[in-house]
Scaffold this motif. Structure first.
Motif, PDB file in Angstrom:
ATOM      1  N   THR A 230       4.579  -1.811   1.292  1.00  0.00           N
ATOM      2  CA  THR A 230       3.244  -1.993   1.859  1.00  0.00           C
ATOM      3  C   THR A 230       3.175  -1.407   3.265  1.00  0.00           C
ATOM      4  O   THR A 230       2.204  -0.725   3.624  1.00  0.00           O
ATOM      5  CB  THR A 230       2.874  -3.485   1.896  1.00  0.00           C
ATOM      6  OG1 THR A 230       2.913  -4.019   0.575  1.00  0.00           O
ATOM      7  CG2 THR A 230       1.491  -3.689   2.476  1.00  0.00           C
ATOM      8  N   ALA A 231       4.202  -1.672   4.067  1.00  0.00           N
ATOM      9  CA  ALA A 231       4.223  -1.134   5.426  1.00  0.00           C
ATOM     10  C   ALA A 231       4.295   0.384   5.423  1.00  0.00           C
ATOM     11  O   ALA A 231       3.707   1.051   6.284  1.00  0.00           O
ATOM     12  CB  ALA A 231       5.401  -1.718   6.201  1.00  0.00           C
ATOM     13  N   ALA A 232       5.006   0.951   4.439  1.00  0.00           N
ATOM     14  CA  ALA A 232       5.223   2.394   4.407  1.00  0.00           C
ATOM     15  C   ALA A 232       3.997   3.167   3.946  1.00  0.00           C
ATOM     16  O   ALA A 232       3.708   4.246   4.471  1.00  0.00           O
ATOM     17  CB  ALA A 232       6.415   2.724   3.509  1.00  0.00           C
ATOM     18  N   CYS A 233       3.289   2.659   2.940  1.00  0.00           N
ATOM     19  CA  CYS A 233       2.177   3.460   2.411  1.00  0.00           C
ATOM     20  C   CYS A 233       0.923   2.642   2.115  1.00  0.00           C
ATOM     21  O   CYS A 233       0.011   3.152   1.471  1.00  0.00           O
ATOM     22  CB  CYS A 233       2.615   4.243   1.172  1.00  0.00           C
ATOM     23  SG  CYS A 233       3.209   3.232  -0.174  1.00  0.00           S
ATOM     24  N   GLY A 234       0.863   1.404   2.581  1.00  0.00           N
ATOM     25  CA  GLY A 234      -0.355   0.618   2.402  1.00  0.00           C
ATOM     26  C   GLY A 234      -1.549   1.235   3.103  1.00  0.00           C
ATOM     27  O   GLY A 234      -2.673   1.225   2.585  1.00  0.00           O
ATOM     28  N   THR A 235      -1.319   1.789   4.279  1.00  0.00           N
ATOM     29  CA  THR A 235      -2.407   2.438   5.024  1.00  0.00           C
ATOM     30  C   THR A 235      -2.928   3.654   4.270  1.00  0.00           C
ATOM     31  O   THR A 235      -4.143   3.852   4.146  1.00  0.00           O
ATOM     32  CB  THR A 235      -1.929   2.853   6.422  1.00  0.00           C
ATOM     33  OG1 THR A 235      -1.526   1.688   7.154  1.00  0.00           O
ATOM     34  CG2 THR A 235      -3.034   3.572   7.186  1.00  0.00           C
ATOM     35  N   ALA A 236      -2.009   4.479   3.763  1.00  0.00           N
ATOM     36  CA  ALA A 236      -2.424   5.681   3.036  1.00  0.00           C
ATOM     37  C   ALA A 236      -3.197   5.325   1.772  1.00  0.00           C
ATOM     38  O   ALA A 236      -4.192   5.976   1.435  1.00  0.00           O
ATOM     39  CB  ALA A 236      -1.194   6.525   2.686  1.00  0.00           C
ATOM     40  N   LEU A 237      -2.737   4.286   1.056  1.00  0.00           N
ATOM     41  CA  LEU A 237      -3.439   3.880  -0.160  1.00  0.00           C
ATOM     42  C   LEU A 237      -4.826   3.342   0.169  1.00  0.00           C
ATOM     43  O   LEU A 237      -5.815   3.701  -0.487  1.00  0.00           O
ATOM     44  CB  LEU A 237      -2.627   2.822  -0.914  1.00  0.00           C
ATOM     45  CG  LEU A 237      -3.283   2.295  -2.191  1.00  0.00           C
ATOM     46  CD1 LEU A 237      -3.439   3.408  -3.220  1.00  0.00           C
ATOM     47  CD2 LEU A 237      -2.467   1.138  -2.780  1.00  0.00           C
ATOM     48  N   THR A 238      -4.920   2.490   1.177  1.00  0.00           N
ATOM     49  CA  THR A 238      -6.212   1.924   1.563  1.00  0.00           C
ATOM     50  C   THR A 238      -7.186   3.018   1.980  1.00  0.00           C
ATOM     51  O   THR A 238      -8.365   3.010   1.600  1.00  0.00           O
ATOM     52  CB  THR A 238      -6.029   0.916   2.708  1.00  0.00           C
ATOM     53  OG1 THR A 238      -5.122  -0.113   2.304  1.00  0.00           O
ATOM     54  CG2 THR A 238      -7.361   0.284   3.096  1.00  0.00           C
ATOM     55  N   THR A 239      -6.700   3.982   2.754  1.00  0.00           N
ATOM     56  CA  THR A 239      -7.550   5.084   3.210  1.00  0.00           C
ATOM     57  C   THR A 239      -8.035   5.928   2.039  1.00  0.00           C
ATOM     58  O   THR A 239      -9.214   6.294   1.962  1.00  0.00           O
ATOM     59  CB  THR A 239      -6.773   5.963   4.204  1.00  0.00           C
ATOM     60  OG1 THR A 239      -6.358   5.169   5.320  1.00  0.00           O
ATOM     61  CG2 THR A 239      -7.639   7.113   4.700  1.00  0.00           C
ATOM     62  N   ALA A 240      -7.124   6.235   1.107  1.00  0.00           N
ATOM     63  CA  ALA A 240      -7.496   7.058  -0.049  1.00  0.00           C
ATOM     64  C   ALA A 240      -8.496   6.337  -0.939  1.00  0.00           C
ATOM     65  O   ALA A 240      -9.464   6.946  -1.423  1.00  0.00           O
ATOM     66  CB  ALA A 240      -6.251   7.426  -0.844  1.00  0.00           C
ATOM     67  N   VAL A 241      -8.273   5.054  -1.167  1.00  0.00           N
ATOM     68  CA  VAL A 241      -9.201   4.273  -2.000  1.00  0.00           C
ATOM     69  C   VAL A 241     -10.581   4.235  -1.359  1.00  0.00           C
ATOM     70  O   VAL A 241     -11.606   4.453  -2.022  1.00  0.00           O
ATOM     71  CB  VAL A 241      -8.652   2.847  -2.214  1.00  0.00           C
ATOM     72  CG1 VAL A 241      -9.742   1.924  -2.777  1.00  0.00           C
ATOM     73  CG2 VAL A 241      -7.455   2.874  -3.160  1.00  0.00           C
ATOM     74  N   HIS A 242     -10.638   3.950  -0.072  1.00  0.00           N
ATOM     75  CA  HIS A 242     -11.932   3.840   0.608  1.00  0.00           C
ATOM     76  C   HIS A 242     -12.654   5.182   0.633  1.00  0.00           C
ATOM     77  O   HIS A 242     -13.883   5.228   0.539  1.00  0.00           O
ATOM     78  CB  HIS A 242     -11.733   3.330   2.034  1.00  0.00           C
ATOM     79  CG  HIS A 242     -13.016   3.084   2.766  1.00  0.00           C
ATOM     80  ND1 HIS A 242     -13.916   2.111   2.400  1.00  0.00           N
ATOM     81  CD2 HIS A 242     -13.562   3.708   3.840  1.00  0.00           C
ATOM     82  CE1 HIS A 242     -14.955   2.127   3.205  1.00  0.00           C
ATOM     83  NE2 HIS A 242     -14.769   3.088   4.087  1.00  0.00           N
ATOM     84  N   HIS A 243     -11.905   6.267   0.754  1.00  0.00           N
ATOM     85  CA  HIS A 243     -12.519   7.596   0.786  1.00  0.00           C
ATOM     86  C   HIS A 243     -13.108   7.965  -0.573  1.00  0.00           C
ATOM     87  O   HIS A 243     -14.223   8.513  -0.645  1.00  0.00           O
ATOM     88  CB  HIS A 243     -11.475   8.634   1.203  1.00  0.00           C
ATOM     89  CG  HIS A 243     -11.981  10.045   1.169  1.00  0.00           C
ATOM     90  ND1 HIS A 243     -12.865  10.553   2.103  1.00  0.00           N
ATOM     91  CD2 HIS A 243     -11.727  11.063   0.288  1.00  0.00           C
ATOM     92  CE1 HIS A 243     -13.138  11.805   1.804  1.00  0.00           C
ATOM     93  NE2 HIS A 243     -12.466  12.149   0.718  1.00  0.00           N
TER      94      HIS A 243
END
Length: 342
Positions: free
Chosen positions: A105-118
């Motif tokens: 989650t720490a490693a790629c949670g931000t990337a996943l959240t950003t991609a989903v929201h986009h």
């Protein structure tokens, strides 16, 4: 006798939940209504289906025998009667619960959240802390996507191998193990910590050392990778953990990374979901996007010549303190931390 096919749905919920109240909540009906459905099921089958044992209810042998078939029939009926529509991400309004290991989650949670929201602004993600193995939450639909280092054993839990992570050794800058080659004997003689939600002080690394006639002393077990990395930074303890999912955190903390002095198997990383979502186009989109996001972690980092892919951190032998007498060194000048999502 005319059979009400709605009873199959009620029976499936009763067998999955093991209680009238749980089945009622799952199907969004009242408990008295579900209790009446159970009475009709008992009359139709000539079997009690669920019997009370103390404060709980347990399925009868016949109920256990028919559970898989009932569930399959209900799933087939849903697929037969559901219209297959093209997925419109712009209009998709849904909440997904993703339960991953804290390091992932720490490693790629931000990337996943950003991609989903986009891609789907109406979708919300619930990044849940990973309490341990609980396939029941996947089966109940409370968790949509989960990470695991092992493939599931239950036939209704699907899985996808998204990568294999090598193990590395992480220590503070200036640690004695960074001075000269890391031999097996020096590694075993150091004091270690493990990462274990259950507090296990032993892991497969100890088994590998035992086969070579060596033992290591594990001083502590940390519940998360973030805690273990911070403890390694503030002390002389050594932590051995997966490389890709902790790389960013190690770099942010300035930890030194060393190759383990013995061959260790890679750690597989799986994504898990329940079979009910096999043909769910929105869920397919989510797991494909999650797969792409996680696999980006396993792209080999750019290494400097002669480094063999291991970043040694900010090591300066002339400006870092020498090894303290105590194996656990409290560091007052290290205030950095790793944030985790819970």
């Amino acid at each position: 006798m005319q059979l009400d096919l709605n009873l199959l749905t009620a029976l499936d919920a009763l067998l999955e939940e093991g209680s009238v109240a749980g089945a009622a909540a799952r199907l969004h009906v009242t408990s008295p209504a579900m209790s009446r459905s159970l009475g009709r099921i008992r009359k139709a089958t000539g079997d009690q289906i669920l019997v009370r044992t103390g404060r709980s209810m347990v399925p009868t042998p016949r109920a256990l025998a028919m559970r898989a078939q009932v569930h399959a029939l209900v799933q087939q009926a849903h697929q037969l009667l559901s219209a297959q529509q093209e997925l419109d991400l712009a209009a998709l309004d849904r909440v997904f619960t993703v339960r991953w290991h804290d390091a992932l989650t720490a490693a790629c949670g931000t990337a996943l959240t950003t991609a989903v929201h986009h891609q789907a602004p109406g979708v919300r993600l619930r990044l849940s802390a990973e309490p341990g193995s609980d396939d029941a939450e996947l089966r109940r639909g409370e968790v949509d996507l989960e990470s695991s280092s092992s493939a599931p054993t239950l036939p209704d839990i699907r899985h996808r191998l998204v990568g294999r992570d090598r193990l590395i050794v992480a220590v503070r800058p200036g640690h004695p193990l960074t001075e000269g080659p890391l031999s097996l004997e020096r590694y075993a003689a150091a004091e270690h910590l493990t990462v274990s939600r259950r507090g296990n002080l032993r892991d497969p690394i100890d088994d590998a050392l035992t086969t070579r006639g060596l033992e290591r002393r594990v001083v502590a077990a940390g519940p998360t990778a973030a805690f273990a990395l911070q403890l390694a930074l503030d002390t002389d303890l050594v932590v051995t953990l997966p490389d890709a999912v902790t790389r960013t955190a190690r770099e942010q903390l300035g930890l030194a990374t060393l190759p383990p002095p013995l061959p260790l198997p890679d750690v597989p990383l799986y994504l898990l979901w329940h079979q009910r979502y096999d043909n769910d186009s929105a869920h397919t989109w989510l797991r494909d996007l999650a797969t792409e996001t996680v696999q980006a972690l396993f792209t080999p980092p750019t290494a400097s010549p002669g480094s063999n892919g291991y970043a040694q951190g900010n090591i300066c032998g002339s400006c870092l303190p020498s090894s303290p007498t105590s194996p656990i060194r409290a560091s007052a000048d290290s205030q950095s931390h790793v944030e985790t999502t819970s």
